[in-house]
Design a protein around this motif. Sequence first.
Motif, PDB file in Angstrom:
ATOM      1  N   LYS A  54       0.840  -1.205   0.000  1.00 40.68           N
ATOM      2  CA  LYS A  54       0.000   0.000   0.000  1.00 40.68           C
ATOM      3  C   LYS A  54       0.874   1.254   0.000  1.00 40.68           C
ATOM      4  CE  LYS A  54      -3.867   2.476   1.988  1.00 40.68           C
ATOM      5  NZ  LYS A  54      -3.453   3.649   1.282  1.00 40.68           N
ATOM      6  N   GLY A  55       1.942   1.247   0.799  1.00 42.57           N
ATOM      7  CA  GLY A  55       2.850   2.395   0.835  1.00 42.57           C
ATOM      8  C   GLY A  55       3.490   2.669  -0.516  1.00 42.57           C
ATOM      9  N   GLU A  56       3.869   1.603  -1.216  1.00 50.07           N
ATOM     10  CA  GLU A  56       4.451   1.765  -2.558  1.00 50.07           C
ATOM     11  C   GLU A  56       3.416   2.324  -3.529  1.00 50.07           C
ATOM     12  OE1 GLU A  56       5.823  -2.197  -3.337  1.00 50.07           O
ATOM     13  OE2 GLU A  56       7.580  -1.973  -2.025  1.00 50.07           O
ATOM     14  N   MET A  57       2.190   1.805  -3.454  1.00 47.85           N
ATOM     15  CA  MET A  57       1.121   2.307  -4.328  1.00 47.85           C
ATOM     16  C   MET A  57       0.856   3.784  -4.049  1.00 47.85           C
ATOM     17  SD  MET A  57      -1.527  -0.932  -4.133  1.00 47.85           S
ATOM     18  CE  MET A  57      -2.827  -0.096  -5.045  1.00 47.85           C
ATOM     19  N   ASP A  58       0.793   4.141  -2.764  1.00 48.01           N
ATOM     20  CA  ASP A  58       0.520   5.529  -2.379  1.00 48.01           C
ATOM     21  C   ASP A  58       1.625   6.465  -2.841  1.00 48.01           C
ATOM     22  OD1 ASP A  58      -1.791   4.611  -1.182  1.00 48.01           O
ATOM     23  OD2 ASP A  58      -1.073   4.889   0.874  1.00 48.01           O
ATOM     24  N   ALA A  59       2.865   6.017  -2.718  1.00 52.38           N
ATOM     25  CA  ALA A  59       4.014   6.851  -3.092  1.00 52.38           C
ATOM     26  C   ALA A  59       4.010   7.183  -4.578  1.00 52.38           C
ATOM     27  CB  ALA A  59       5.315   6.159  -2.700  1.00 52.38           C
TER      28      ALA A  59
END
Length: 110
Positions: free
Chosen positions: A67-72
């Motif tokens: 999720k953090g990678e997608m958000d970034a």
Amino acid sequence: MKRFCLALDLVNDPNLIAEYEAYHQNVWEEIKASILGAGIIDMEIYRIMNRLFMIMETEDDFSFTKKGEMDASNPKVQEWETLMWKYQSALPIAKEGEKWLLMDRIFKLV
């Protein structure tokens, strides 16, 4: 399905808290889509004074890292997160840049 509970504080200012709540009554569609696209099935946020409590129900393969990678890589999510920092105040134990912190379950009835 998995359940995660997280906590975060808000800046202790009634006007800012009201603005924060107003944004959450009309969350941007791109934000809702990114939440669902990350494998989050449902999400609720509760508030008492300036303390927030979030409950997330996710698919079994949900990953905070993914999720953090997608958000970034999502400019609209980055815009939302930058805007929300105006209202949010990290918990005292948070590391630099951390917002929502996972809570430990200490009791379950059944």
